[in-house]
Enzyme design. Structure first.
Site, PDB file in Angstrom:
ATOM      1  N   LYS A 118     -12.245  -5.194   2.493  1.00  0.00           N
ATOM      2  CA  LYS A 118     -11.682  -4.171   3.474  1.00  0.00           C
ATOM      3  C   LYS A 118     -12.531  -2.950   3.705  1.00  0.00           C
ATOM      4  O   LYS A 118     -12.617  -2.174   3.043  1.00  0.00           O
ATOM      5  CB  LYS A 118     -10.276  -3.805   3.058  1.00  0.00           C
ATOM      6  CG  LYS A 118      -9.610  -2.768   4.286  1.00  0.00           C
ATOM      7  CD  LYS A 118      -8.069  -2.498   3.782  1.00  0.00           C
ATOM      8  CE  LYS A 118      -7.332  -1.505   4.570  1.00  0.00           C
ATOM      9  NZ  LYS A 118      -6.069  -1.030   4.248  1.00  0.00           N
ATOM     10  N   CYS A 154       0.852  -1.394   0.027  1.00  0.00           N
ATOM     11  CA  CYS A 154       0.036  -0.063  -0.178  1.00  0.00           C
ATOM     12  C   CYS A 154       0.999   1.189  -0.135  1.00  0.00           C
ATOM     13  O   CYS A 154       2.193   1.243   0.155  1.00  0.00           O
ATOM     14  CB  CYS A 154      -0.819  -0.044   1.163  1.00  0.00           C
ATOM     15  SG  CYS A 154      -2.438   1.103   1.049  1.00  0.00           S
ATOM     16  N   ARG A 201      -2.991   2.964  13.135  1.00  0.00           N
ATOM     17  CA  ARG A 201      -2.724   4.059  12.458  1.00  0.00           C
ATOM     18  C   ARG A 201      -1.623   4.802  13.280  1.00  0.00           C
ATOM     19  O   ARG A 201      -0.782   5.794  12.859  1.00  0.00           O
ATOM     20  CB  ARG A 201      -3.700   5.007  12.318  1.00  0.00           C
ATOM     21  CG  ARG A 201      -4.563   4.377  11.003  1.00  0.00           C
ATOM     22  CD  ARG A 201      -6.182   5.042  10.797  1.00  0.00           C
ATOM     23  NE  ARG A 201      -6.571   4.684   9.696  1.00  0.00           N
ATOM     24  CZ  ARG A 201      -7.887   4.692   9.343  1.00  0.00           C
ATOM     25  NH1 ARG A 201      -8.505   5.692   9.892  1.00  0.00           N
ATOM     26  NH2 ARG A 201      -8.473   4.029   8.301  1.00  0.00           N
ATOM     27  N   SER A 216      -6.152  -4.051  14.872  1.00  0.00           N
ATOM     28  CA  SER A 216      -5.312  -3.505  16.141  1.00  0.00           C
ATOM     29  C   SER A 216      -6.163  -3.082  17.183  1.00  0.00           C
ATOM     30  O   SER A 216      -6.092  -3.464  18.317  1.00  0.00           O
ATOM     31  CB  SER A 216      -4.666  -1.811  15.724  1.00  0.00           C
ATOM     32  OG  SER A 216      -5.480  -1.403  15.096  1.00  0.00           O
ATOM     33  N   LYS A 219     -11.211  -8.023   6.454  1.00  0.00           N
ATOM     34  CA  LYS A 219     -10.664  -7.039   7.397  1.00  0.00           C
ATOM     35  C   LYS A 219     -11.412  -6.040   7.710  1.00  0.00           C
ATOM     36  O   LYS A 219     -12.168  -5.374   6.767  1.00  0.00           O
ATOM     37  CB  LYS A 219      -9.240  -6.196   6.885  1.00  0.00           C
ATOM     38  CG  LYS A 219      -8.481  -5.556   7.790  1.00  0.00           C
ATOM     39  CD  LYS A 219      -7.137  -4.952   7.059  1.00  0.00           C
ATOM     40  CE  LYS A 219      -6.698  -4.058   8.426  1.00  0.00           C
ATOM     41  NZ  LYS A 219      -5.473  -3.549   7.748  1.00  0.00           N
ATOM     42  N   TYR A 231      -1.956  -9.726  16.187  1.00  0.00           N
ATOM     43  CA  TYR A 231      -1.090  -9.342  17.279  1.00  0.00           C
ATOM     44  C   TYR A 231      -1.033 -10.130  18.459  1.00  0.00           C
ATOM     45  O   TYR A 231      -0.153 -10.036  19.071  1.00  0.00           O
ATOM     46  CB  TYR A 231      -1.457  -7.733  17.395  1.00  0.00           C
ATOM     47  CG  TYR A 231      -1.420  -7.155  16.374  1.00  0.00           C
ATOM     48  CD1 TYR A 231      -0.507  -6.520  15.645  1.00  0.00           C
ATOM     49  CD2 TYR A 231      -2.876  -6.530  15.816  1.00  0.00           C
ATOM     50  CE1 TYR A 231      -0.627  -5.644  14.611  1.00  0.00           C
ATOM     51  CE2 TYR A 231      -2.979  -6.083  14.548  1.00  0.00           C
ATOM     52  CZ  TYR A 231      -2.162  -5.515  13.893  1.00  0.00           C
ATOM     53  OH  TYR A 231      -1.961  -4.442  12.922  1.00  0.00           O
TER      54      TYR A 231
END
Length: 331
Positions: free
Chosen positions: A201, A122, A211, A280, A254, A319
């Site tokens: 997405k 990206c 971010r 996240s 996502k 994560y």
């Protein structure tokens, strides 16, 4: 009457019995660990909104890689975090042959040739405006140019493959991105490098902590003109079908938790490997509650990841990957 001849509890009576008839089994081979590589030296900076997740520099990232590999995790998803001075309107450092992602990939593959290195493809982390493509302004309106962006995304993908990426994972949601990248990879001689498409997405509030980690927040506007509306489901099928037709090798949904219905829809309709991104904020909410003592972190994480697999995910980007492996081992 069925009862008492039918007693469903017979198959739940002991831990051994429950294990014997368990339908969905989570294991280390299901997990992909994200890793953030930042410019600089000696960087091991914890992300404030994602406790336990760090930005690493090239000279420190082996601390993280060694742990990931020692746990038996077979794949990482690489994100680059360039310095602000390197960013420009065209995201030039995204396709720099000596860029942070490219150099990280080379070092990863040199140290661990067997590790599957997936390159997020990206521009948002590399542009000074934080959008996923080339932006043109028309008065007070800013528009991301789809086709002009594709050319830069192809350059990025090819440079990542040239650096040694095993899988290209385009996350930009430009129309035609799978076709463009597939053609670019093939023309550059990378016919065997698969594409893990961020097919579905959503424009989601669940990306906030990421971010901060990737320093990729839009400097103006939002991404709703190219990422999907959270209210839409049938549109997800159209997006995925297009990527299948264009030659994607994996499909992805996502975020994860709020979109398990979408995961099941894709699983029922397509036969490509299906990836879910446990994003996240999903991670951060669990961590925050666990730090307050409100939940059992281990139980919540393993239940959540098992639910994602039960919904249809073949692979889970998370994560929690390192902790999950330890818990699955009984540590």
């Amino acid at each position: 009457m069925a009862y008492p001849l039918t007693r469903h509890r017979r198959l739940r009576s002991t831990a051994a019995m429950r294990s014997l008839v368990r339908e969905t089994v989570l294991n280390v081979d299901d997990l992909i660990a994200p890793i953030f590589i930042a410019q600089g030296e000696g960087v091991r900076q914890e992300i404030s909104s994602m406790p336990g997740v760090y930005n690493w520099s090239l000279d420190t990232m082996n601390q993280e890689l060694d742990e990931i590999v020692s746990l038996g995790i077979k794949a990482v998803l690489v994100f680059g975090v360039p310095s602000a001075a390197e960013k420009d309107a065209a995201g030039t450092c995204a396709y720099d042959e000596n860029g942070i992602v490219q150099e990280a990939i080379r070092r990863m593959k040199d140290r661990y040739p067997q590790l599957i290195v997936i390159a997020d493809t990206c521009l948002c982390e590399f542009t000074d405006h934080g959008h996923c493509g080339v932006v043109h302004r028309h008065g007070d309106t800013a528009v991301v140019d789809n086709d002009e962006s594709l050319a830069l995304l192809v350059r990025t993908a090819v440079s990542q493959a040239r650096a040694g990426a095993d899988i290209i994972a385009p996350s930009n949601m430009m129309d035609g991105f799978v076709t463009a990248i597939r053609q670019g990879l093939d023309e550059a001689g990378f016919l065997d490098v698969p594409i893990m498409s961020y097919s579905v997405k959503y424009a989601s509030a669940y990306y906030g902590p990421f971010r901060e980690a990737a320093q990729s927040a839009p400097q103006f506007g939002d991404r709703r003109s190219y990422q999907m509306d959270a209210a839409n489901a049938r549109e997800a099928l159209r997006e995925a079908a297009t990527d299948v037709d264009e030659g994607a090798d994996f499909l992805m949904v996502k975020p994860g938790l709020a979109y398990l219905d979408i995961v099941r829809m894709l699983k029922d309709r397509f036969d490509l490997p299906l990836v879910i991104y446990n994003v996240s904020a999903e991670y951060s909410m669990v961590k925050a509650a666990a730090m307050q003592g409100w939940i059992d972190e281990k139980a919540i994480v393993l239940e959540t990841l098992t639910g994602m697999k039960r919904a249809g995910a073949d692979l889970i980007i998370t994560y929690h990957a390192k902790d999950a492996v330890r818990w699955l081992r009984g540590e």
